[in-house]
Write an enzyme that holds these catalytic residues in place. Structure first.
Site, PDB file in Angstrom:
ATOM      1  N   HIS A  19      36.602  72.469  96.533  1.00 36.87           N
ATOM      2  CA  HIS A  19      36.514  71.302  97.412  1.00 36.87           C
ATOM      3  C   HIS A  19      34.938  70.762  97.311  1.00 36.87           C
ATOM      4  O   HIS A  19      34.232  70.092  98.052  1.00 36.87           O
ATOM      5  CB  HIS A  19      36.567  71.923  98.864  1.00 36.87           C
ATOM      6  CG  HIS A  19      37.901  72.129  99.097  1.00 36.87           C
ATOM      7  ND1 HIS A  19      38.729  71.215  99.860  1.00 36.87           N
ATOM      8  CD2 HIS A  19      38.632  73.308  99.196  1.00 36.87           C
ATOM      9  CE1 HIS A  19      39.971  71.516  99.959  1.00 36.87           C
ATOM     10  NE2 HIS A  19      40.037  72.886  99.581  1.00 36.87           N
ATOM     11  N   GLY A 113      48.860  75.351  93.338  1.00 30.64           N
ATOM     12  CA  GLY A 113      47.400  75.359  93.177  1.00 30.64           C
ATOM     13  C   GLY A 113      46.676  75.256  91.777  1.00 30.64           C
ATOM     14  O   GLY A 113      45.608  75.647  91.475  1.00 30.64           O
ATOM     15  N   SER A 116      49.603  71.336  88.566  1.00 27.72           N
ATOM     16  CA  SER A 116      50.884  70.949  87.976  1.00 27.72           C
ATOM     17  C   SER A 116      50.721  69.272  88.034  1.00 27.72           C
ATOM     18  O   SER A 116      51.379  68.685  86.865  1.00 27.72           O
ATOM     19  CB  SER A 116      52.156  71.533  88.533  1.00 27.72           C
ATOM     20  OG  SER A 116      52.066  71.057  89.848  1.00 27.72           O
ATOM     21  N   ASP A 161      40.211  68.165  88.411  1.00 33.02           N
ATOM     22  CA  ASP A 161      41.494  68.712  87.856  1.00 33.02           C
ATOM     23  C   ASP A 161      42.016  68.232  86.595  1.00 33.02           C
ATOM     24  O   ASP A 161      42.084  68.643  85.536  1.00 33.02           O
ATOM     25  CB  ASP A 161      42.766  68.729  88.673  1.00 33.02           C
ATOM     26  CG  ASP A 161      42.715  69.818  90.138  1.00 33.02           C
ATOM     27  OD1 ASP A 161      41.783  70.448  90.051  1.00 33.02           O
ATOM     28  OD2 ASP A 161      43.478  69.501  91.008  1.00 33.02           O
TER      29      ASP A 161
END
Length: 369
Positions: A19, A113, A116, A161
């Site tokens: 985060h 998580g 994907s 990500d």
């Protein structure tokens, strides 16, 4: 047209720095050896046909046009097809696109998580840019994929990500800085050389970054930053914890502040191959995510506790939270014992068995055929 091109795009595990990406702080994710495969074939019209085979064997199909746009009524933002549609829309801002047939196949557990969604959007952007003949740099691929999630799907994700699945490399982790305009750097993370395993415990509790608690945490962090007069909460100093009156915002800020320090400490341990200390840092991260950021859940907590009891050097939840997966850094000789103890604890609580598997750093998005 018969020219079929294939792209392989990994999922990712975030080793440390949870985060922080949307708060302007660093993270240390790595691409993993579980993949999304994108097969693409150019068409002679403007149709985009997408076939998707999910890990559970479910098959889906969607059709839209290259001119698809957010809120045009063609693709609902809450449909699975919003992700490939968003990628097509984002890339369409760069240059003209041909119609394509896309086949998506994945070994990434959905809602786990393991990113994907980023694998899908990065994969579609990369494959479609390839057949369209568009010269798009890897950093721009990551940003377009993020835009697809943010502005088409409505998931308020940071860039971590997408950077991980784009820039990953075998034996290395990626060091992301969301405020930098440069490509991310990398740091050695050779598990095999250290005789270690990194186990993922996919809890089976569905995880989503769209709306819900994830969006609420981001809004809380933005509120704390505004109250402190900061653009990014990761720039807060220790004094921030006494300047904030709201106890919830104080806890959120405390996580961001301490997690940023843990990233710096983890980078030192990786440079020194001090994996015992790295394990301690991972476990401390979980406590912070559980107590200060409040994004864990019972299934994640049990997985972490059982892993450490079974011999892991450290463990923590990874990803956005509220479900998804935990990770455990484990000596190879204790990997089986850790897996079995986690499974036993789940069984004793009457929960569905988690999927427990080892991952290792892998190459980022690349064309294979």
């Amino acid at each position: 047209m018969d020219d079929v091109r294939t792209w392989q795009v990994p999922g990712r595990v975030n080793l440390i720095g949870e985060h922080l990406d949307y708060n302007g702080g660093p993270s240390v994710p790595f691409a993993i050896d579980r993949f999304l495969t994108v097969k693409v074939r150019r068409r002679d019209d403007d149709a985009v046909n997408v076939w998707s085979t999910l890990p559970d064997g479910t098959r889906e199909r969607a059709t839209f046009r290259t001119g698809v746009a957010p809120d045009d009524g063609t693709v609902s933002a809450d449909a699975w097809s919003a992700y490939p549609a968003g990628a097509v829309w984002a890339l369409g801002t760069v240059g003209p696109l041909p119609g394509v047939d896309l086949v998506l196949e994945s070994t990434l557990p959905l809602g786990s998580g393991l990113s994907s969604s980023a694998a899908l959007t990065v994969g579609v952007v990369s494959a479609l840019a390839d057949v369209a003949g568009l010269d798009v740099a890897p950093l721009e691929v990551a940003r377009l994929a993020q835009r697809a999630e943010n502005d088409f799907v409505g998931a308020p994700t940071g860039l971590m990500d997408q950077l991980a699945v784009t820039f990953g490399r075998a034996g290395e982790a990626v060091v992301t800085d969301p405020l930098s305009d440069d490509d991310p750097t990398r740091v050695p993370f050779d598990l095999a050389a250290a005789d270690l395993a990194l186990l993922v415990v996919a809890t089976g509790v569905d995880h989503s970054n769209v709306g819900g608690g994830y969006g609420e945490r981001r809004a809380e962090c933005e509120g704390a930053a505004a109250e402190l007069g900061l653009e990014h909460l990761a720039k807060a100093g220790l004094d921030a914890l006494v300047r904030l009156e709201d106890p919830v915002l104080r806890r959120r800020t405390q996580h961001v502040f301490t997690e940023t320090a843990r990233v710096k400490a983890a980078l030192r341990t990786l440079g020194e191959s001090d994996f015992e200390q790295l394990g301690t840092i991972l476990s401390a991260s979980h406590v912070s995510l559980r107590d200060d950021f409040e994004v864990s859940c019972a299934e994640l907590d049990v997985a972490v506790e059982a892993a450490v009891e079974g011999g892991a050097l450290g463990a923590r939840m990874t990803g956005g939270g509220f479900g998804g997966s935990a990770i455990a850094l484990v000596p190879q000789t204790k990997a089986r014992a850790v897996r079995e103890l986690v499974e036993q604890r789940y069984d004793a609580l009457g929960w569905k068995a988690p999927e427990v598997f080892a991952v290792r750093p892998a190459a980022g998005a690349h064309r294979t055929v």
